[in-house]
Design a protein around this motif. Sequence first.
Motif, PDB file in Angstrom:
ATOM      1  N   LEU A 140      33.417  26.418  37.179  1.00  0.00           N
ATOM      2  CA  LEU A 140      34.179  26.383  38.426  1.00  0.00           C
ATOM      3  C   LEU A 140      34.451  24.946  38.868  1.00  0.00           C
ATOM      4  O   LEU A 140      35.542  24.636  39.359  1.00  0.00           O
ATOM      5  N   LYS A 166      36.630  23.724  41.958  1.00  0.00           N
ATOM      6  CA  LYS A 166      36.010  24.623  42.917  1.00  0.00           C
ATOM      7  C   LYS A 166      34.541  24.248  43.133  1.00  0.00           C
ATOM      8  O   LYS A 166      33.966  23.464  42.400  1.00  0.00           O
ATOM      9  N   GLU A 182      29.610  27.818  47.945  1.00  0.00           N
ATOM     10  CA  GLU A 182      30.742  28.492  48.582  1.00  0.00           C
ATOM     11  C   GLU A 182      30.295  29.684  49.428  1.00  0.00           C
ATOM     12  O   GLU A 182      30.876  29.975  50.480  1.00  0.00           O
TER      13      GLU A 182
END
Length: 273
Positions: free
Chosen positions: A132, A137, A143
């Motif tokens: 990721l 990300k 997250e």
Amino acid sequence: MKVFVIDVENCNGCYTCQLVCKDEHVENDWSPIAKPQPDTGHFWLKMTEKTHGQVPKVKLEYVPQGCVHCDNAPCMKAAKNEAVYKRPDGLVLIDPEKSQGQKEIVEACPYHAVYWNEALQIPQKCTGCAHLVDEGKEPRCVEACPHECIKFGEESELADLIAKAEIMLPEVGAKPRVYYVNLPKLFVAGLVYDAQKDEIIENAKVSLTCKTTGAVLQATTDDFGDFWFKKLAAGNYGLTISAQGYETYEEAIIVDQSLNVGDIALQAVPLNN
């Protein structure tokens, strides 16, 4: 280079980080970064839970733990054929092909963060969700954390947090890149009351003296007669309690775990005839 900074102060043990790690890696093949994580037995990010103190003075400790992506990684030293490697961004990864059969990689980790996949005969651990990260990300645990306890980013960007953080097992010299802020420490707590009236005593002066360093901590009993000393190092201490109109109370205590010293009765100073 990238680092993780975990502030455990706001962690309430929701286990979201552990669950999303499973969701990301179980049955998902992210080769060449990692093969699928087994359904059971592996916790690449594990929420550790510990109870401190004794009823009713109790605190719960929640600490997310996984691979700490060491700069001086013991697993890398134990590996053959460069089966464990550090990326330029600081993430330490285990090559799922080169590491085949190398169980010594599991045994080398002082943080117990590497697991053995019996079916695939390979060691596995947290990858920092490198697949990721390569897409720009955040790792899933970062997250998903509802309280933003876990941060991931450039070391320079998180320098202010790192400055007040600590690392796990500094004595092993692994130089981890996962930092912890507000790790729970030991505490001493208790309650002070009037022995004759059987009522709590507010504003009693409480001192805790470390026998090793001589450092003296001060506290005052609150509206419920309670006092707390937090973030203590283990050791021998002297507890002193005083309040106007009462005899001074003294006690030697050994702090090797968080301690509720219980309800302490103060005796009123006898009136002179």
